[in-house]
Design an enzyme around this catalytic site. Structure first.
Site, mmCIF file in Angstrom:
data_model
loop_
_atom_site.group_PDB
_atom_site.id
_atom_site.type_symbol
_atom_site.label_atom_id
_atom_site.label_comp_id
_atom_site.label_asym_id
_atom_site.label_seq_id
_atom_site.Cartn_x
_atom_site.Cartn_y
_atom_site.Cartn_z
ATOM 1 N N ASP A 160 0.924 -1.344 0.154
ATOM 2 C CA ASP A 160 -0.141 0.016 0.122
ATOM 3 C C ASP A 160 0.809 1.341 0.021
ATOM 4 O O ASP A 160 0.611 2.014 -0.662
ATOM 5 C CB ASP A 160 -0.833 0.096 1.244
ATOM 6 N N HIS A 188 -4.797 -3.405 6.640
ATOM 7 C CA HIS A 188 -4.501 -3.725 4.983
ATOM 8 C C HIS A 188 -5.779 -3.984 4.547
ATOM 9 O O HIS A 188 -6.142 -5.223 4.177
ATOM 10 C CB HIS A 188 -3.530 -4.760 4.933
HETATM 11 P P1 NAD Z 1 -2.174 -18.491 -4.061
HETATM 12 O O1 NAD Z 1 -3.369 -19.300 -4.134
HETATM 13 O O2 NAD Z 1 -1.269 -18.234 -5.508
HETATM 14 O O3 NAD Z 1 -1.107 -19.054 -3.376
HETATM 15 C C1 NAD Z 1 -1.159 -19.647 -2.042
HETATM 16 C C2 NAD Z 1 -0.579 -20.753 -1.757
HETATM 17 O O4 NAD Z 1 -0.699 -21.040 -0.224
HETATM 18 C C3 NAD Z 1 -0.914 -22.044 -2.202
HETATM 19 O O5 NAD Z 1 0.113 -22.594 -3.096
HETATM 20 C C4 NAD Z 1 -1.501 -22.783 -1.225
HETATM 21 O O6 NAD Z 1 -1.479 -24.343 -1.472
HETATM 22 C C5 NAD Z 1 -0.623 -22.409 0.121
HETATM 23 N N1 NAD Z 1 -1.335 -22.726 1.258
HETATM 24 C C6 NAD Z 1 -2.518 -22.659 1.614
HETATM 25 N N2 NAD Z 1 -2.733 -23.173 2.834
HETATM 26 C C7 NAD Z 1 -1.182 -23.301 3.521
HETATM 27 C C8 NAD Z 1 -0.761 -23.719 4.663
HETATM 28 N N3 NAD Z 1 -1.548 -23.973 5.753
HETATM 29 N N4 NAD Z 1 0.659 -23.790 4.730
HETATM 30 C C9 NAD Z 1 1.357 -23.344 3.666
HETATM 31 N N5 NAD Z 1 0.761 -23.101 2.423
HETATM 32 C C10 NAD Z 1 -0.312 -22.943 2.376
HETATM 33 O O7 NAD Z 1 -2.120 -17.101 -3.498
HETATM 34 P P2 NAD Z 1 -1.336 -15.720 -3.722
HETATM 35 O O8 NAD Z 1 -1.617 -15.241 -4.695
HETATM 36 O O9 NAD Z 1 0.285 -16.225 -3.502
HETATM 37 O O10 NAD Z 1 -1.520 -14.905 -2.232
HETATM 38 C C11 NAD Z 1 -1.307 -15.462 -1.039
HETATM 39 C C12 NAD Z 1 -1.973 -14.581 -0.171
HETATM 40 O O11 NAD Z 1 -1.365 -13.237 -0.108
HETATM 41 C C13 NAD Z 1 -3.411 -14.439 -0.123
HETATM 42 O O12 NAD Z 1 -4.188 -14.490 1.221
HETATM 43 C C14 NAD Z 1 -3.419 -12.924 -0.677
HETATM 44 O O13 NAD Z 1 -4.738 -12.304 -0.520
HETATM 45 C C15 NAD Z 1 -2.337 -12.489 0.144
HETATM 46 N N6 NAD Z 1 -1.885 -11.137 -0.425
HETATM 47 C C16 NAD Z 1 -1.497 -9.886 0.427
HETATM 48 C C17 NAD Z 1 -0.852 -8.916 -0.124
HETATM 49 C C18 NAD Z 1 -0.650 -7.688 1.243
HETATM 50 O O14 NAD Z 1 -0.281 -6.718 0.776
HETATM 51 N N7 NAD Z 1 -0.612 -8.005 2.346
HETATM 52 C C19 NAD Z 1 -0.875 -8.562 -1.379
HETATM 53 C C20 NAD Z 1 -1.078 -9.657 -1.987
HETATM 54 C C21 NAD Z 1 -1.662 -11.230 -1.886
HETATM 55 C C1 LMR Z 2 -3.588 -6.588 -2.472
HETATM 56 O O1 LMR Z 2 -3.666 -5.596 -1.896
HETATM 57 O O2 LMR Z 2 -3.317 -6.545 -3.932
HETATM 58 C C2 LMR Z 2 -3.686 -7.939 -1.663
HETATM 59 O O3 LMR Z 2 -3.939 -7.768 -0.619
HETATM 60 C C3 LMR Z 2 -4.753 -8.788 -2.559
HETATM 61 C C4 LMR Z 2 -6.193 -8.205 -2.425
HETATM 62 O O4 LMR Z 2 -6.838 -9.120 -2.020
HETATM 63 O O5 LMR Z 2 -6.545 -7.056 -2.436
#
Ligand code: NAD
Ligand code: LMR
Length: 329
Positions: A160, A188
Site C-alpha cells: 500500500d 491492510h
Molecule cells: P495462491 O493461491 O497463488 O497461493 C497460496 C499458496 O498457499 C498455495 O500454493 C497454497 O497451497 C498455499 N497454502 C494454503 N494453505 C497453506 C498452509 N496452511 N500452509 C502452507 N501453504 C499453504 O495465493 P497468492 O496469490 O500467492 O496469495 C497468497 C496470500 O497473500 C493471499 O491471502 C493474498 O490475499 C495475500 N496477499 C497479500 C498482500 C498484502 O499486501 N498483504 C498482497 C497480495 C496478496
Molecule cells: C493486494 O492488496 O493486492 C492484496 O491484498 C490482494 C487483495 O486481495 O487485494
C-alpha cells in the site's frame, strides 16, 4: 570470513506470490548481497510437488547465496530454526470479496503456524505476514507464540505504501525518490488511510504540493485503498509480483535499517501510540534502527486523519473480536 546462512521459511511456496518471491530471496535481495540463505518451504501436501518444481528451478539458477532448500508439509519442521518467516500461504480473495471475508477460511492457518514458531524458531525470528487478512492473521500467529517478543510479528502494508508513492509521483510528475515520509495507517483493507499530511515532496507537505483536497480525498485515498481489487479485476488474479516486491522491501529495511530522514509503513503491534489500542497489529509510520521497527512518535493528526485512523482501527478491533469468537486467539 563467510557469514553463516540465514534460515528463511516461506509458506505458500507453490503459490503465485511464492513464485515471484523465492528467486529474489535466493538472489540476495531480501537480506543483502553478503548473506547466504537456506530456504525452508512450507506447503500443504497437495502442493508439495509444485513446490518441488519451483525448487528445481531455484537450483537451476545456481544462485551463489543459496545454501540449500528443504520442503515441508508440517509447520513444526518448516519453522524449526527459522530466522525469517514469510507467511504468504493463504487463500486470496476473488472478485467481489473484501479481504476480511477471508478471515474464516485463512485464520485457522495461522494458529498452528504461530505455535510452530513458538516451539522451534530461532531466537532472532522475524515474521512478516502477507496472507490476508494480513493484520489479523499476524495477530493470530503472535497470540499463539507467547514466548516470542510480540514486536517480531508484523504484517505487510508496504505494498500500500509503494502504491501511494507511485500514485502521488504520477500526480505531481515527480520521481518517487523525491517523496519522503509516506504513511499508511491502520488495516491492510479498504479502510486503510494513506496520509499526505505528513508525506513530503522535496520538503513540501504533500497535501500542500497537491493543493487539491478533492483529489486527495476522492481519488488518491480510494485508488490506493482499492488497488488490490482493481488488480484482481484487471488480471483475474490478485497482485503477486508487486506483493513479493513489497515483502522484500519490508524485510530488507527491517534487517538493514531505513534511510536517515525518511520512514516507511509497516503493521506492527501497537503500544498504544496514536490512540491505537495496545496489542492490535496496525500500520504506522515506522523507522528501523538496530534491527527493530519503531513507531515514529510525535506526529500531529488533523481531524480528518484522526477520523480515518479511528475507522480503520475500529475494523481491526472487530476482526480481533471475530477471531476471539472463533477461538483462534
Ligand atoms: P495462491 O493461491 O497463488 O497461493 C497460496 C499458496 O498457499 C498455495 O500454493 C497454497 O497451497 C498455499 N497454502 C494454503 N494453505 C497453506 C498452509 N496452511 N500452509 C502452507 N501453504 C499453504 O495465493 P497468492 O496469490 O500467492 O496469495 C497468497 C496470500 O497473500 C493471499 O491471502 C493474498 O490475499 C495475500 N496477499 C497479500 C498482500 C498484502 O499486501 N498483504 C498482497 C497480495 C496478496
Ligand atoms: C493486494 O492488496 O493486492 C492484496 O491484498 C490482494 C487483495 O486481495 O487485494
Amino acid at each position: 570470513m563467510a557469514k553463516a546462512p540465514v534460515n528463511v521459511t516461506v509458506t505458500g511456496a507453490a503459490g503465485q506470490i511464492g513464485y515471484a518471491l523465492l528467486f529474489r530471496v535466493a538472489s540476495g535481495q531480501l537480506l543483502g548481497p553478503d548473506t547466504p540463505v537456506k530456504l525452508r518451504l512450507l506447503e500443504i501436501p497437495q502442493a508439495v510437488k509444485a513446490a518441488e518444481g519451483t525448487a528445481m528451478e531455484l537450483d537451476d539458477c545456481a544462485f551463489p547465496l543459496l545454501a540449500g532448500i528443504d520442503i515441508f508439509d508440517d509447520p513444526k519442521q518448516a519453522f524449526a530454526g527459522a530466522n525469517v518467516a514469510l507467511l504468504v500461504g493463504a487463500r486470496p480473495r476473488t472478485k467481489g470479496m473484501e479481504r476480511g471475508d477471508l478471515l474464516e477460511a485463512n485464520g485457522g492457518i495461522f494458529k498452528p503456524q504461530g505455535e510452530a514458531i513458538n516451539a522451534g524458531a530461532a531466537d532472532d525470528i522475524r515474521v512478516l505476514v502477507v496472507g490476508n487478512p494480513a493484520n489479523t492473521n499476524a495477530l493470530i500467529a503472535q497470540a499463539n507464540a507467547p514466548d516470542v517478543p510480540a514486536e517480531r510479528f508484523t504484517a505487510m502494508t508496504r505494498l500500500d505504501h509503494n502504491r501511494a508513492l507511485s500514485q502521488l509521483a504520477h500526480k505531481l510528475g515527480v520521481s518517487v525518490t523525491e517523496i519522503k515520509k509516506m504513511t499508511i495507517w491502520g488495516n491492510h483493507s479498504a479502510t486503510q488511510y494513506p496520509d499526505l499530511y505528513h508525506a513530503e515532496v522535496n520538503g513540501t507537505v504533500a497535501a500542500d504540493a497537491v493543493g487539491d483536497d478533492a483529489w486527495l480525498r476522492d481519488e488518491f485515498i480510494p485508488t490506493v485503498a482499492k488497488r488490490g481489487a482493481a488488480i484482481i479485476e484487471a488480471r483475474g488474479a490478485s497482485s503477486a509480483a508487486s506483493a513479493a516486491n513489497a515483502a522484500i522491501d519490508h524485510v530488507f529495511d527491517w534487517v538493514n535499517g531505513t534511510p536517515e530522514g525518511d520512514w516507511t509503513s509497516a503493521a506492527v503491534v501497537s503500544d498504544g501510540s496514536y490512540g491505537v489500542p495496545e496489542g492490535l497489529i496496525s500500520s504506522f509510520p515506522v523507522v528501523s534502527r538496530n534491527g527493530r521497527y519503531e513507531i515514529v512518535q510525535g506526529l500531529d493528526l488533523n481531524e480528518f486523519s484522526r477520523q480515518r485512523i479511528d475507522a480503520s482501527v475500529a475494523e481491526l478491533a472487530e476482526e480481533r473480536d471475530a477471531v476471539r469468537q472463533l477461538g483462534l486467539i
